[in-house]
Design a protein around this motif. Structure first.
Motif, PDB file in Angstrom:
ATOM      1  N   TYR A  10       1.055  -0.939  -0.152  1.00 23.98           N
ATOM      2  CA  TYR A  10       0.325   0.326   0.156  1.00 23.98           C
ATOM      3  C   TYR A  10       0.629   1.381   0.152  1.00 23.98           C
ATOM      4  N   LEU A  11       0.215   2.399  -0.974  1.00 24.66           N
ATOM      5  CA  LEU A  11       1.095   2.984  -0.694  1.00 24.66           C
ATOM      6  C   LEU A  11      -0.190   4.321  -0.577  1.00 24.66           C
ATOM      7  N   ASN A  12       0.717   5.652   0.498  1.00 23.14           N
ATOM      8  CA  ASN A  12      -0.365   6.828   0.440  1.00 23.14           C
ATOM      9  C   ASN A  12      -0.213   7.950  -0.514  1.00 23.14           C
ATOM     10  N   GLU A  13      -1.104   8.208  -0.458  1.00 18.23           N
ATOM     11  CA  GLU A  13      -1.383   9.711  -1.658  1.00 18.23           C
ATOM     12  C   GLU A  13       0.162  10.248  -2.025  1.00 18.23           C
ATOM     13  N   ASN A  14       1.074  10.617  -0.892  1.00 19.16           N
ATOM     14  CA  ASN A  14       2.170  11.064  -1.900  1.00 19.16           C
ATOM     15  C   ASN A  14       3.276  10.761  -2.566  1.00 19.16           C
ATOM     16  N   LEU A  15       2.473   8.938  -3.088  1.00 17.18           N
ATOM     17  CA  LEU A  15       3.441   8.403  -3.794  1.00 17.18           C
ATOM     18  C   LEU A  15       3.009   8.033  -4.838  1.00 17.18           C
ATOM     19  N   SER A  16       2.858   7.311  -5.589  1.00 13.20           N
ATOM     20  CA  SER A  16       2.782   6.674  -6.939  1.00 13.20           C
ATOM     21  C   SER A  16       3.848   5.774  -7.587  1.00 13.20           C
ATOM     22  N   PHE A  17       3.125   4.530  -8.036  1.00 12.00           N
ATOM     23  CA  PHE A  17       4.022   3.384  -8.342  1.00 12.00           C
ATOM     24  C   PHE A  17       4.622   3.557  -9.735  1.00 12.00           C
ATOM     25  N   VAL A  18       5.741   3.823 -10.195  1.00  4.06           N
ATOM     26  CA  VAL A  18       6.357   2.886 -11.706  1.00  4.06           C
ATOM     27  C   VAL A  18       6.374   1.976 -11.872  1.00  4.06           C
ATOM     28  N   SER A  19       7.437   1.229 -11.198  1.00  6.59           N
ATOM     29  CA  SER A  19       7.740  -0.409 -11.384  1.00  6.59           C
ATOM     30  C   SER A  19       7.766  -1.311 -10.468  1.00  6.59           C
ATOM     31  N   PHE A  20       7.872  -2.358 -10.987  1.00  8.05           N
ATOM     32  CA  PHE A  20       8.716  -3.585 -10.202  1.00  8.05           C
ATOM     33  C   PHE A  20       8.882  -4.672 -11.190  1.00  8.05           C
ATOM     34  N   THR A  21      10.325  -5.078 -10.361  1.00  8.11           N
ATOM     35  CA  THR A  21      11.635  -5.580 -10.699  1.00  8.11           C
ATOM     36  C   THR A  21      11.549  -7.199 -10.211  1.00  8.11           C
ATOM     37  N   PHE A  22      11.367  -8.644 -10.456  1.00  7.81           N
ATOM     38  CA  PHE A  22      11.383  -9.552  -9.279  1.00  7.81           C
ATOM     39  C   PHE A  22      13.284  -9.031  -9.503  1.00  7.81           C
ATOM     40  N   ASP A  23      13.899  -9.964  -8.415  1.00  9.83           N
ATOM     41  CA  ASP A  23      14.851  -9.735  -8.323  1.00  9.83           C
ATOM     42  C   ASP A  23      15.637 -11.536  -9.149  1.00  9.83           C
ATOM     43  N   THR A  24      16.773 -11.838 -10.026  1.00 10.56           N
ATOM     44  CA  THR A  24      16.723 -12.360 -10.875  1.00 10.56           C
ATOM     45  C   THR A  24      17.098 -13.775 -10.576  1.00 10.56           C
ATOM     46  N   ILE A  25      16.713 -14.151  -8.704  1.00  6.05           N
ATOM     47  CA  ILE A  25      16.895 -15.230  -8.504  1.00  6.05           C
ATOM     48  C   ILE A  25      15.214 -16.161  -8.950  1.00  6.05           C
ATOM     49  N   PHE A  26      14.298 -15.318  -9.247  1.00  9.42           N
ATOM     50  CA  PHE A  26      13.455 -15.420  -9.295  1.00  9.42           C
ATOM     51  C   PHE A  26      12.899 -15.574 -10.817  1.00  9.42           C
ATOM     52  N   SER A  27      13.516 -15.244 -11.568  1.00  8.47           N
ATOM     53  CA  SER A  27      13.042 -15.562 -13.220  1.00  8.47           C
ATOM     54  C   SER A  27      12.830 -16.066 -13.752  1.00  8.47           C
ATOM     55  N   GLY A  28      13.557 -17.934 -13.162  1.00  4.36           N
ATOM     56  CA  GLY A  28      12.949 -19.150 -13.275  1.00  4.36           C
ATOM     57  C   GLY A  28      12.007 -19.518 -12.855  1.00  4.36           C
ATOM     58  N   ASN A  29      11.369 -18.893 -11.902  1.00  3.93           N
ATOM     59  CA  ASN A  29       9.869 -19.456 -11.161  1.00  3.93           C
ATOM     60  C   ASN A  29       8.625 -19.456 -11.763  1.00  3.93           C
ATOM     61  N   PHE A  30       8.460 -20.052 -11.430  1.00  4.02           N
ATOM     62  CA  PHE A  30       6.020 -20.076 -11.896  1.00  4.02           C
ATOM     63  C   PHE A  30       5.438 -19.351 -10.959  1.00  4.02           C
ATOM     64  N   GLY A  31       4.567 -19.437 -11.485  1.00  5.24           N
ATOM     65  CA  GLY A  31       3.522 -18.298 -10.097  1.00  5.24           C
ATOM     66  C   GLY A  31       3.721 -16.965 -10.335  1.00  5.24           C
ATOM     67  N   LEU A  32       4.688 -16.305 -10.774  1.00  9.69           N
ATOM     68  CA  LEU A  32       5.413 -14.651 -10.562  1.00  9.69           C
ATOM     69  C   LEU A  32       3.829 -13.355 -10.549  1.00  9.69           C
ATOM     70  N   LEU A  33       3.943 -12.836  -9.674  1.00  8.82           N
ATOM     71  CA  LEU A  33       2.287 -11.802  -9.722  1.00  8.82           C
ATOM     72  C   LEU A  33       3.409 -10.443  -9.695  1.00  8.82           C
ATOM     73  N   ASN A  34       3.448  -9.554 -11.062  1.00  8.00           N
ATOM     74  CA  ASN A  34       4.666  -8.561 -11.151  1.00  8.00           C
ATOM     75  C   ASN A  34       3.870  -7.412 -11.060  1.00  8.00           C
ATOM     76  N   PRO A  35       3.202  -6.620 -10.836  1.00  2.00           N
ATOM     77  CA  PRO A  35       2.392  -5.393 -10.618  1.00  2.00           C
ATOM     78  C   PRO A  35       2.990  -4.456 -11.881  1.00  2.00           C
ATOM     79  N   THR A  36       1.792  -4.112 -12.336  1.00  2.00           N
ATOM     80  CA  THR A  36       2.439  -2.996 -13.559  1.00  2.00           C
ATOM     81  C   THR A  36       1.530  -1.576 -13.744  1.00  2.00           C
ATOM     82  N   ASN A  37       1.555  -1.137 -14.321  1.00  2.00           N
ATOM     83  CA  ASN A  37       0.629   0.131 -14.327  1.00  2.00           C
ATOM     84  C   ASN A  37      -0.639  -0.149 -14.715  1.00  2.00           C
TER      85      ASN A  37
END
Length: 203
Positions: free
Chosen positions: A64-91
């Motif tokens: 959760y972010l308060n109203e003073n911040l806005s989301f830009v992007s999210f990137t998983f660490d490389t250890i999870f790159s071959g993982n399944f079931g990744l849920l990556n928030p986007t704009n």
């Protein structure tokens, strides 16, 4: 029961309760923005890390972010790159405000022991943008209430893991140029005021 036996029983019970309490605090999701303050309009990074004593087969969290911040992007660490079931928030997947959290999730299974994932590891990085100057931006992690749901381990596949979720915040300061202009303006007002005062003294 003798007083000695009663004392031993109470001591044992207290040790057990304290051990259970400390064990429950070992599965943690933490947030770290690195800096205590950021400029208005600037982007900054928040590290999302895990430190699990138990091996988890996966699950999710809400950010959760308060109203003073806005989301830009999210990137998983490389250890999870071959993982399944990744849920990556986007704009557009949520702005982090109340009722619209950013959902992050991962699963980590393998075909042989150790199943799942434990230990300390950076899950990923969130890039955020600071809003109005003079305010505080807060970032809070919490358990996933619906989809993908809580974290599960292999000790008890029917009961969600006990996980503690952290939070962090930043103070949003004026942009350097804005602060400089404000300072110059205040100096000008002060000099003008002093000039008037001297003129009045001479008169």
């Amino acid at each position: 029961m003798s007083s000695g036996a009663a004392l031993t029983f109470i001591s044992t019970l207290m040790w057990f309760l304290m051990s259970a309490s400390s064990a429950s605090a070992l599965n943690m999701i933490s947030l770290d923005c690195g800096a205590g303050s950021v400029g208005s309009g600037d982007q900054f990074v928040v590290d999302v890390t895990m430190n699990f004593a138990e091996s988890t087969g996966g699950g999710g969290m809400e950010i959760y972010l308060n109203e003073n911040l806005s989301f830009v992007s999210f990137t998983f660490d490389t250890i999870f790159s071959g993982n399944f079931g990744l849920l990556n928030p986007t704009n557009g997947s949520g702005n982090g405000s109340a009722g619209s959290p950013l959902e992050i999730a991962f699963g980590f299974f393998s075909a042989m022991p150790p199943w799942g994932y434990s230990g300390e590891q950076t899950i990923g990085q969130i890039v955020l943008q600071a809003g109005a100057p003079g305010s505080v931006g807060s970032i809070t992690a919490g358990a996933s209430s619906f989809n993908p749901g809580p974290f599960y381990g292999f000790d008890d596949v029917n009961t969600p893991m006990n996980v503690q979720f952290g939070a962090t915040s930043v103070t949003i300061t004026p942009e350097p140029s804005t602060a400089l202009l404000l300072g110059i303006g205040l100096l000008g007002i002060s000099a003008r005021s002093k000039g008037r005062s001297r003129s009045q003294d001479r008169a």
